[in-house]
Structures are given as structure tokens and as C-alpha cells.
Design an enzyme around this catalytic site. Structure first.
Site, PDB file in Angstrom:
ATOM      1  N   HIS A 167       0.834  -1.199   0.000  1.00  0.00           N
ATOM      2  CA  HIS A 167       0.000   0.000   0.000  1.00  0.00           C
ATOM      3  C   HIS A 167       0.872   1.255   0.000  1.00  0.00           C
ATOM      4  CE1 HIS A 167      -2.944  -2.984   1.531  1.00  0.00           C
ATOM      5  NE2 HIS A 167      -3.774  -2.272   0.808  1.00  0.00           N
ATOM      6  N   ASN A 168       2.180   1.069  -0.042  1.00  0.00           N
ATOM      7  CA  ASN A 168       3.130   2.164   0.028  1.00  0.00           C
ATOM      8  C   ASN A 168       3.463   2.654  -1.383  1.00  0.00           C
ATOM      9  OD1 ASN A 168       5.424   3.786   0.291  1.00  0.00           O
ATOM     10  ND2 ASN A 168       6.268   2.560   1.951  1.00  0.00           N
ATOM     11  N   ALA A 169       2.920   3.815  -1.763  1.00  0.00           N
ATOM     12  CA  ALA A 169       3.158   4.366  -3.098  1.00  0.00           C
ATOM     13  C   ALA A 169       4.634   4.662  -3.324  1.00  0.00           C
ATOM     14  CB  ALA A 169       2.331   5.636  -3.295  1.00  0.00           C
ATOM     15  N   LYS A 196       7.118   2.877  -2.271  1.00  0.00           N
ATOM     16  CA  LYS A 196       7.791   1.617  -2.617  1.00  0.00           C
ATOM     17  C   LYS A 196       7.564   1.275  -4.090  1.00  0.00           C
ATOM     18  CE  LYS A 196       8.362  -1.805   0.382  1.00  0.00           C
ATOM     19  NZ  LYS A 196       8.141  -3.023   1.197  1.00  0.00           N
ATOM     20  N   ASP A 198       9.649  -8.859   1.333  1.00  0.00           N
ATOM     21  CA  ASP A 198       9.743  -8.741   2.781  1.00  0.00           C
ATOM     22  C   ASP A 198      11.223  -8.590   3.063  1.00  0.00           C
ATOM     23  OD1 ASP A 198       8.303  -8.747   5.326  1.00  0.00           O
ATOM     24  OD2 ASP A 198       9.508 -10.513   5.775  1.00  0.00           O
ATOM     25  N   SER A 199      11.537  -7.660   3.945  1.00  0.00           N
ATOM     26  CA  SER A 199      12.946  -7.394   4.180  1.00  0.00           C
ATOM     27  C   SER A 199      13.186  -6.961   5.609  1.00  0.00           C
ATOM     28  CB  SER A 199      13.454  -6.322   3.214  1.00  0.00           C
ATOM     29  OG  SER A 199      12.726  -5.128   3.368  1.00  0.00           O
ATOM     30  N   LYS A 236      21.954   3.984  -3.668  1.00  0.00           N
ATOM     31  CA  LYS A 236      21.368   2.902  -2.874  1.00  0.00           C
ATOM     32  C   LYS A 236      20.623   1.907  -3.765  1.00  0.00           C
ATOM     33  CE  LYS A 236      18.018   1.879   0.732  1.00  0.00           C
ATOM     34  NZ  LYS A 236      16.918   2.371   1.546  1.00  0.00           N
TER      35      LYS A 236
END
Length: 193
Positions: A10-12, A14, A69-70, A171
Site C-alpha cells: 500500500h506504500n506508493a 515503494k 519482505d525485508s 542505494k
């Protein structure tokens, strides 16, 4: 013609970060965000939790889905916080998580750590997971204003600044997420195109 691929978040931010990381690898693929319910992430590994999220997004949308997943694993803490990185201090608060990590490492001389990202793909009955590992160590105090989470205290191996002191492009070229998704994209392209 482009094929849609759901990123189970749900994280725009990301979604945008992954678009930047993957760049030309997305040629012919439209990466879209996810608006469905969040599943319970109760697996005991990064790969298991990534699959839970990808399965939920694929089931909800009927489209191919990827998820990740991290977290950070610290040798002196037996691999903690690991899969509990986002809620290490009991809830999702980057500052409190970071402060707890530094407090737990206050007397540690071994500060070796690694970021791990599991990228999972679900297309119908087909499932695939790739792991990306970014080795480094935990600094004694935060440095830098970029990035998020544990970036201000993580010094990548072979780099003399924290992950939070790297530019977004620097990064994105070397991170655990870049490594995991770089490895899974040939599989994504083979399945979808």
C-alpha cells in the site's frame, strides 16, 4: 501491449522506488499498486512472508503479483531483529526500532549485519522467490538523513558512509531490494511476456 503486475504494497513510495530500481526491466510490464486487504504475515522467514503478500494480492486482483519482505539481521543478536525488523520495538516506528537496536548493541564489539530482501512472484499456481543480501555493519550512532528504517545506522560493506548517506540512485544500484528484484525480473519476464 503491456501486461499488469501488482506490487503487493500500500506504500506508493515503494512502487515508485521499485520502478526506479527496475527501469528498463519493466519494458512491457506496468507495475501497479495494491489496494486490497493486508494479509497476516506469520511465516518464519522473509521468503515466506513475501509469498503470503504476493498470494493475497494475486488472489484479490486476479493478476500476477510480486511482493517483498525485508529486514536487518545482526550477528551479535543471533540474527535479530530479522523478520521482526519493522516492529522490533513493538510497533512500526523507525526511530524507536533504531534506538532499540543501538541499545541492544551498546556493548557489542561484533557489529556485523546484513539487510535481506525476499522478492516473491505469484502467477496463478506458479510461485518463485529470490533473496538479495546486502552485507555490512551497524554503526554506533545514526548518520545521514536519506533512506528510511535502519539506513542511518547501516554501513554497507566496502562503502565508507551509512546507507542513509547514499543518494537514492546509489542505494538503488546496490541494495538488498535491488539485488532480489534484479534476480527475480528474468523470471517475471519469462512468466508474463
Amino acid at each position: 501491449m503491456t501486461v499488469q503486475l501488482v506490487l503487493a504494497t500500500h506504500n506508493a513510495h515503494k512502487v515508485e522506488e521499485l520502478r526506479r530500481i527496475l527501469g528498463a526491466q519493466l519494458d512491457g510490464i506496468e507495475l501497479i499498486g495494491y489496494d486490497g486487504p493486508e494479509p497476516v504475515e506469520d511465516a518464519d522467514s522473509f521468503g515466506g512472508n513475501a509469498l503470503i503478500k504476493a498470494r493475497a494480492a494475486a488472489l484479490h486482483t486476479g493478476l500476477a503479483a510480486i511482493a517483498d519482505d525485508s529486514g536487518i539481521s545482526v550477528d551479535a543478536l543471533g540474527g535479530a531483529p530479522g523478520i521482526h525488523s519493522a516492529r522490533y520495538a513493538g510497533h512500526r516506528d523507525d526511530r524507536e526500532n533504531l534506538e532499540l537496536l543501538l541499545a541492544n548493541l551498546a556493548s557489542a564489539t561484533d557489529r556485523a549485519a546484513q539487510f535481506t530482501c525476499a522478492a516473491a512472484l505469484v502467477v496463478g499456481d506458479f510461485e518463485h522467490v529470490e533473496l538479495g543480501v546486502w552485507p555490512g555493519s551497524v554503526l554506533r550512532e545514526p548518520a545521514g538523513a536519506g533512506g528510511f528504517g535502519y539506513d542511518p545506522v547501516f554501513q554497507p560493506e566496502g562503502i565508507d558512509v551509512s546507507a542513509a548517506q547514499l543518494t537514492a540512485d546509489e542505494k538503488n544500484a546496490v541494495s538488498h531490494r535491488a539485488r532480489a528484484f534484479g534476480q527475480i525480473m528474468p523470471v517475471v519476464r519469462a512468466q508474463l511476456l
